[in-house]
Design an enzyme around this catalytic site. Structure first.
Site, PDB file in Angstrom:
ATOM      1  N   VAL A  83       0.809  -1.136   0.134  1.00 41.05           N
ATOM      2  CA  VAL A  83      -0.021  -0.080  -0.307  1.00 41.05           C
ATOM      3  C   VAL A  83       0.839   1.483  -0.243  1.00 41.05           C
ATOM      4  O   VAL A  83       0.730   2.171  -0.385  1.00 41.05           O
ATOM      5  CB  VAL A  83      -0.830  -0.157   1.234  1.00 41.05           C
ATOM      6  N   GLU A  84       1.988   1.226   0.265  1.00 43.82           N
ATOM      7  CA  GLU A  84       2.752   2.518   0.958  1.00 43.82           C
ATOM      8  C   GLU A  84       3.429   3.066  -0.398  1.00 43.82           C
ATOM      9  O   GLU A  84       3.504   4.258  -0.918  1.00 43.82           O
ATOM     10  CB  GLU A  84       3.829   2.494   1.829  1.00 43.82           C
TER      11      GLU A  84
END
Length: 216
Positions: A83-84
């Protein structure tokens, strides 16, 4: 006009550098997080020569090994990195967060991660920070992930609703649900043997003996 151009040009160049080298979207005229973005671009410039010579290890095995070393739930760190940064070691966010785990300059300094774009120390730093949040929030994965994004001081028993963190937490947990190991299926219980029912005793009364007529 020249004065205005000289004032704006460094701003535009900084934001374009973040967008190009960090593979992210940021407005050329963005005035937000200028110090952090300048720090990230400088860190990237220091990192890039060694990266060109040595390359990077594959991230997936590195993440799994780091999870085990820091006793994190299997799949949680991998979900967070997806996600990051979409598992991109050189990612720079519009706020100046760096590397696969998107460490802000102050957080990287606190964790003593000298090169946030080097996957091994960067992922180790992210794992240590995540493990710290899990301990702080007594194993509550949802709150720990929220603290990773918004900072532990902004998580007071619930996920802060700031227009970013609540969506971030949902995305990480969705990926985590996909990556976490499934519990082994429970063995099927054998069907209980059918009890043999005793045949009911006939309650039909016996016929009384028929009297024979007497001779005579």
């Amino acid at each position: 006009m020249k004065v205005a151009l000289c004032a704006v040009l460094p701003l535009v160049l900084l934001n374009l550098a973040v967008a190009f080298f960090g593979d992210t979207h940021v407005s050329p005229l963005s005035l937000s997080f200028l110090e952090q973005k300048a720090h990230a671009v400088a860190a990237y410039a220091r990192h890039r020569p060694s990266c060109l010579l040595e390359g990077h290890p594959e991230l997936a095995p590195l993440i799994r090994d780091t999870e085990r070393r820091h006793r994190l739930p299997t799949g949680l760190l991998e979900a967070l990195v997806e996600v990051e940064s979409n598992t991109q070691p050189h990612r720079i966010s519009p706020a100046g967060a760096m590397g696969p785990g998107q460490l802000m300059p102050s957080t990287a300094s606190l964790l003593r991660v000298e090169d946030p774009f080097d996957p091994a120390p960067a992922i180790d730093g992210s794992a240590r920070y995540l493990a710290e949040q899990l301990e702080r929030f007594r194993g509550n994965v949802r709150l720990a992930v929220a603290a990773y994004n918004a900072g532990p001081g902004n998580v007071n028993g619930r996920v802060p609703r700031n227009g970013e963190t609540e969506f971030y937490v949902d995305r990480v947990l969705t990926h985590y649900e996909r990556l976490r190991p499934r519990p082994p299926p429970r063995p099927a219980k054998p069907a209980p043997a059918a009890k043999r029912q005793a045949r009911p005793v006939s309650a039909t009364p016996r016929h009384p003996p028929v009297d024979r007529p007497s001779a005579g």
